[in-house]
Design a protein around this motif. Structure first.
Motif: not given
Length: 532
Positions: A61-68, A85-90, A387-392
């Motif tokens: 679902l997150i992969a499809a949520a391009t504007n989320l 998964a949400a964090s990786r997508r920011g 959101v995703s930067a600290p994880i990366m």
């Protein structure tokens, strides 16, 4: 364009109205969360998703949520959201940890009473026309030792209620300070003490790898005979097979269970046991709590989408609505400092140190650290954000350190970034003036005052005559207009730098010509997102 939110589970009409009143377009489709395929089809249209427990926010679902941009969970548990998964997508994931705290705590106390006095069995027996007064011999609560595992929002309320019932309350929580324990009127102990000393044990800890199965066969062996267990937190905290054996043996005199290893629990060995009180995950099920969490999630999501304020986020530092305007220019500054180093660094980054001096040390530095890392990583990973930067950075093994200190120079406050690779150490510092625009004040230990522009050129060279003329003539002959030009050096004849603010990107063919000149050690075109 106004942000758009989908409510895919049941929320109160008042919560839906909050979105509308705050300028957010909202589609209220409370049954959509149960239709995975339809939800997958439409999710790309939305900036926010408001849910309860029915909607499953999966990686697909997150992969499809391009504007989320944000997922808001009306309640505490976010087991139905793939947070990594949400964090990786920011995507920010919010919950409402305070809205049902009292309700859940009261349910734990209610279960404790029910278990102590065998109320459900006594009720069923009496309704059946029996009068089994001698069968139901209970125990008093007063004077007993209540062991609380997890003394956060809910656990602390349970602890205070236990004190009010004249129980001796002991608590285990790795983050519970002696001061807070004293304030609650409880004794801070280790987990082993909870097991050994408690007459009643109640769990109020989140489910993590460390807490999964925290109550197991070994734990039961350390407990008093006749202990009573209450769980209104998460089912997996107790190994149910071990609990059943302890109940059958009499080691555990009774249990109040609101949560189960597998939910919905429609067929459990616990069902039908006379010394077990079971409820179907009712901890948050009061009209007050359901209304509270719905209103809170609507307010939090609206504040983020409209104002940039972040509260109760699982994967992002909180930013209050009050501090957001003051923090915003320094978040941009932090991103720019990171972006500068990220664009001039070719080797893998090993260490990052961020120094906050003066007024920046008094700000929300967690947000500033996240912004710095986002800027630093973005030249290699375009879709990274705060959101995703600290994880990366963590996934890449980057060692991160943060330093705060009082004002030490002419600036009221500044941020200094130091980045180490295998062969080099790079430093850059910047500040914001009253206009709110970021400025570079030091590069490689060389002081300067440079406005940050969208298109810039950074060069290093020995401090020799002719550099200004060289840069000016090459740019002039190729039609490259210079908006601003800053120079700096560490000492006469030493290392020098130049920073040019340009009206357009520096042409690649001109760059090759510039790099070919022996006076220039390095030349790097830079790009910064300086839009407000």
């Amino acid at each position: 364009m106004a942000p758009r939110v989908l409510v895919s589970d049941k929320l109160s009409p008042t919560a839906v109205q909050i979105f509308k009143d705050r300028g957010v377009e909202v589609d209220y489709l409370p049954d959509l969360g149960k239709d995975k395929e339809k939800l997958l089809e439409v999710i790309g249209q939305y900036d926010g998703l408001a849910i309860r427990s029915a909607t499953k926010v999966t990686e697909k679902l997150i992969a499809a949520a391009t504007n989320l941009k944000v997922v808001g969970r009306a309640g505490i548990g976010v087991d139905n959201v793939d947070i990594p998964a949400a964090s990786r997508r920011g995507i920010i994931v919010m919950n409402t940890p305070f809205g049902n705290s009292i309700t859940t705590a009261e349910h734990a106390i209610a279960l404790m009473f029910a278990v102590a006095r065998q109320l459900p069995e006594a009720n069923a027996s009496t309704h059946a026309g029996k009068w089994e007064k001698n069968r139901f011999m209970g125990v008093e609560i007063t004077g007993k030792t209540l062991g609380v595992i997890g003394c956060g929002n809910i656990g602390s309320i349970v602890a205070m209620r236990g004190v009010g019932l004249k129980m001796h309350v002991i608590a285990y929580d790795p983050f519970l300070s002696e001061g807070r324990a004293s304030e609650l009127g409880v004794e801070k102990v280790e987990l082993e003490d909870i097991f050994a000393r408690s007459d009643f044990i109640t769990l109020h800890t989140p489910m993590t790898d460390r807490t999964r199965g925290i109550i197991n066969k070994d734990a039961f062996a350390k407990m008093k005979d006749g202990v009573r267990i209450i769980n209104c937190a998460r089912g997996g905290l107790i190994v149910e097979a071990d609990l059943i054996e302890a109940l059958k043996s009499g080691k555990v005199a009774g249990a109040g269970i609101d949560v189960f290893e597998t939910e919905p629990a429609t067929d459990s060995p616990l069902f039908g046991m006379e010394n077990v009180v079971c409820t179907p995950h009712l901890g948050a099920s009061t009209s007050e709590a359901q209304e509270n969490v719905a209103l809170q999630v609507a307010e939090q999501m609206s504040d983020y989408l409209v104002k940039g304020a972040v509260s109760n986020a699982i994967n992002m530092p909180s930013i209050t609505a009050e501090e957001a305007p003051r923090l915003k220019p320094f978040i941009k500054l932090a991103e720019v400092l990171g972006a500068f180093v990220g664009q001039v660094t070719e080797e893998p980054i090993q260490e990052v140190e961020i120094l906050f001096d003066g007024l920046t040390a008094e700000m929300n530095t967690r947000a500033l650290v996240s912004a710095t890392l986002a800027g630093l990583i973005r030249p290699q990973v375009a879709d990274v954000n705060m959101v995703s930067a600290p994880i990366m950075a963590k996934e890449r093994g980057v060692i991160l350190s943060e330093v705060k200190r009082d004002k030490s120079g002419v600036f009221d406050g500044y941020i200094k970034l130091t980045v180490k690779t295998k062969s080099k150490t790079r430093t850059i510092a910047g500040t914001c003036f009253s206009d709110g625009k970021p400025r570079f004040i030091q590069i490689k230990g060389i002081n300067l005052d440079a406005e940050v522009g969208e298109h810039m050129l950074y060069t290093t060279n020995a401090d020799v005559p002719g550099i200004i003329g060289l840069l000016g003539s090459i740019c002039g002959s190729k039609g490259v207009n210079i908006a601003n030009f800053q120079l700096g050096r560490n000492k006469p004849g030493g290392d020098a730098i130049a920073l040019l603010y340009l009206d357009a990107p520096f042409p690649q063919d001109v760059l090759a010509e510039l790099r070919a000149d022996p006076k220039i050690e390095s030349a790097k075109p830079l790009h910064f997102d300086v839009a407000a």
